[in-house]
Scaffold this active site. Structure first.
Site, PDB file in Angstrom:
ATOM      1  N   ARG A  53       0.813  -1.222   0.000  1.00 12.52           N
ATOM      2  CA  ARG A  53       0.000   0.000   0.000  1.00 12.52           C
ATOM      3  C   ARG A  53       0.845   1.271   0.000  1.00 12.52           C
ATOM      4  O   ARG A  53       0.312   2.380  -0.170  1.00 12.52           O
ATOM      5  CB  ARG A  53      -0.910   0.023   1.227  1.00 12.52           C
ATOM      6  CG  ARG A  53      -1.847  -1.156   1.337  1.00 12.52           C
ATOM      7  CD  ARG A  53      -2.669  -1.058   2.598  1.00 12.52           C
ATOM      8  NE  ARG A  53      -3.560   0.066   2.539  1.00 12.52           N
ATOM      9  CZ  ARG A  53      -4.807   0.029   2.067  1.00 12.52           C
ATOM     10  NH1 ARG A  53      -5.292  -1.106   1.631  1.00 12.52           N
ATOM     11  NH2 ARG A  53      -5.543   1.101   2.032  1.00 12.52           N
TER      12      ARG A  53
ATOM     13  N   GLY B  19      -5.214   8.610   3.957  1.00 12.19           N
ATOM     14  CA  GLY B  19      -6.211   9.410   3.246  1.00 12.19           C
ATOM     15  C   GLY B  19      -5.652  10.788   2.929  1.00 12.19           C
ATOM     16  O   GLY B  19      -4.439  11.000   2.994  1.00 12.19           O
TER      17      GLY B  19
END
Ligand code: F6R
Length: 630
Positions: A50, A126
């Site tokens: 990720r 985010g």
């Protein structure tokens, strides 16, 4: 608290996960006993796909906070700092993909507030859209910031709100102010028995074991630890402690009861979130990536636009797919902002422009990886002759970001499939935003046109979502029909020439089908001699000014027996009526944005052709994700 467990089929489970966002991995745990740090370290390794440009952990013991963080891949940071020796059974960890702020130690998570030594630690996955405004407010109240990240404002905001209550209410009132996407986790030395998490848009999953409770960005982090998971939804706040966890609605504090689910995935299945290949996962991720490109920091877009505005001429250097983005951008800049740009294949730059580039030249280098040797060599040639270097890349901290005067990070998250998909459409989105800004600055197009483009670009993510949803099955059928064809033409006019080149590159590189792309008007100057009965020709047919002439080109091919496949606008009966097969794209897309949705069926076509031909689309032979040799 009682946690009931339901078993879940792989298919239902993947549907749930497929809405998840990627970019940065978060993990944390509360153990009944034992040491949290090695468990966090191992879980972060499982989340490394990720993001991997910096890593950090924070733990609590005896009412004290312990933090380790640094820039670099997890193994490198661990070899220098030993991520396993933080004390305590409660802790949080983060592996980062830089969006705001370079991959430096100071920008690595966890972040903390002003107090020294730190009392709270925050991790975040985010993008906080209104961070600049919150930062200013907090600075006015005396907060001092260390990093360039959007995340640090969350730590200071919580610190500020802690004056009025406990950690849970401070987190709750802090996230109320946040706009954008987040999955956050917070620990405090003053309330050392708990972890508070909150979610909006970015994924957050809880893991339940007999002797521990976990949270993470997604399930691969848990797999060796537990197979019982609970999904946290948008707008929910979670408190983890020794007793278990409690989920509440952020909006009204109402408790949420949710059953846990059992997953029986392998680690690899979980990393791909249920997709058979990373390439397909990344094609499906495009709506999210495109949304993130619309959240880019205004000041960098503005700065880059100012440099472009002052430029006498601009060479855009790139390789492969990134070159196709540059080619499309040259139409955007010319049509919208009347700026002449020259897309140049990076490996040819020194030969072609090495002598003419000079102090007045501006180079816009576009590279997903930021490490492509040919692109960096072109940049070096230009730098030595004092040109201004601007960059667009997906990897903040890459060499390209270091050698650029100004750069933009396109924020697509790591792309693992070798064939570029989501990073291509994100590049196009950023480049079109630059062209629109430049047009505004230069007053070259009317306010109505600008308003329309602004409105349409906001809709592109959901348009792409719809295309994938409605056309994927059709494309799969086409791949079945055409799987034995030995060669394809990809034709388009105007900006769609770039789309054609990209569709052709995808098909060649992952399905090994030799293919040719050229501007449709060129066919009669030679290539048409290849066409015979059943020869497949793919036309990119958005309803722009080139459409009429393109129809002429379709007729020429038809007359010679070609099988025509059109990528056309939904309900374009004229085109649909004259072709053998077609894939439809949502109506009303302005010409300069058309490569973004029109390339999506071509990405899917290449993918399903590779599957039909039993090729591995994630690892095509002879290719590497980042080409670091000339
Ligand atoms: C094709 C592909 C390559 C890259 C090229 C440049 O799917 O991925 O053609 O686009 O190697 O790479 P970057 O953008 O990293 O410079």
């Amino acid at each position: 608290m009682l946690w009931t467990t339901v078993s879940l089929s792989f298919e239902i489970f993947t549907k749930k996960l497929r809405s998840d966002k990627e970019m940065c991995g978060i993990f944390g745990c509360i153990l009944k006993n034992g040491s949290a740090a090695p468990i966090i370290h191992a879980a972060l390794k499982r989340l490394e796909y990720r993001g991997y440009d910096s890593v950090g952990e924070a733990t609590i013991e005896n009412g004290r906070l312990f933090i380790k963080k640094d820039a670099g891949k997890i193994d490198v940071v661990h070899s220098i700092r030993n991520l396993d020796d933080l004390p305590g059974r409660i802790g949080i960890g983060h592996t980062r993909w830089a969006t705001h702020g370079a991959p430096l130690q100071v920008n690595a998570h966890p972040h903390f507030g002003c107090s020294d030594p730190p009392t709270i630690a925050v991790i975040h996955n985010g993008i906080i859209e209104n961070f600049a405004e919150i930062k200013k407010d907090l600075e006015d109240k005396g907060h001092i910031f260390r990093s360039k990240t959007d995340t640090e404002i969350i730590a200071h905001l919580i610190e500020e709100n802690l004056g009025q209550g406990d950690l849970k209410s401070a987190v709750s009132s802090s996230v109320e102010r946040l706009q954008g996407s987040y999955a956050i986790a917070v620990i405090s030395a003053k309330e050392p028995d708990k972890i508070i998490c909150a979610r909006n848009e970015s994924p957050l999953v809880l893991g339940i074991a007999d002797n521990a409770f976990y949270f993470a960005s997604d399930t691969p982090a848990f797999l060796p630890l537990t197979n019982k998971v609970v999904f946290v939804e948008n707008g929910e706040l979670v408190t983890l402690n020794d007793e278990g966890f409690e989920i509440k609605k952020l909006v009204d504090g109402k408790p949420v009861v949710r059953k846990s689910r059992v997953v029986d995935w392998t680690h690899e299945m979980a990393e791909k979130q249920g997709y058979p290949h990373f390439m397909l996962k990344e094609i499906h991720e495009q709506p999210r990536c495109l949304r993130d490109t619309l959240r880019l920091q205004d000041k960098y877009l503005e700065l880059l636009t100012t440099f472009l505005d002052r430029a006498r001429d601009v060479a855009m250097v790139a390789c492969g797919t990134s070159y196709h983005a540059c080619l499309a951008a040259s139409y955007m800049f010319s049509k919208l902002s009347f700026l002449a740009t020259h897309p140049v294949i990076a490996s040819e730059f020194t030969e072609q422009h090495g002598k003419s580039v000079n102090i007045d030249s501006t180079i816009l280098a576009v590279s997903q990886s930021g490490e492509t040797a040919d692109t960096l060599a072109a940049v070096e040639t230009a730098r030595q002759r004092a040109a201004t270097i601007l960059g667009l890349t997906n990897v903040v901290g890459s060499t390209l970001t270091r050698v650029s005067r100004v750069y933009i990070g396109q924020q697509s998250g790591p792309e693992i499939g070798v064939a570029a998909t989501k990073t291509f459409t994100s590049q196009l989105s950023v480049l079109s935003q630059l062209a629109i800004r430049l047009a505004k600055k230069r007053g070259k197009i009317s306010q109505e046109e600008i308003d329309l483009l602004d409105e349409k670009i906001e809709k592109i993510p959901s348009i792409v979502e719809r295309i994938v949803k409605t056309q994927e099955e059709k494309v799969k059928t086409l791949a079945r029909k055409y799987k034995d064809n030995q060669c394809f033409f990809f034709l388009g006019r105007g900006i769609s020439y770039a789309t054609a080149l990209e569709g052709r590159l995808k098909l060649m590189e992952i399905a090994y089908v030799p293919s040719i792309a050229f501007p449709a008007g060129e066919s009669k100057h030679g290539p048409i001699s290849l066409v015979e009965l059943g020869f497949p020709v793919i036309f990119i047919c958005p309803p722009d000014e080139t459409r009429k002439t393109l129809i002429g080109n379709i007729m020429e091919m038809k007359a010679r027996g070609a099988s025509i496949i059109a990528i056309c606008e939904e309900g374009d009966e004229e085109i649909i009526g004259m072709v053998d097969d077609y894939v439809e794209v949502t109506r009303g897309i302005p010409e300069i944005l058309s490569p973004i949705p029109y390339v999506v069926p071509l990405q899917l076509f290449a993918y399903y052709m590779a599957i039909e031909k039993q090729c591995d689309p994630d690892m095509p032979r002879n290719l590497a994700k980042s080409v670091t040799v000339k």
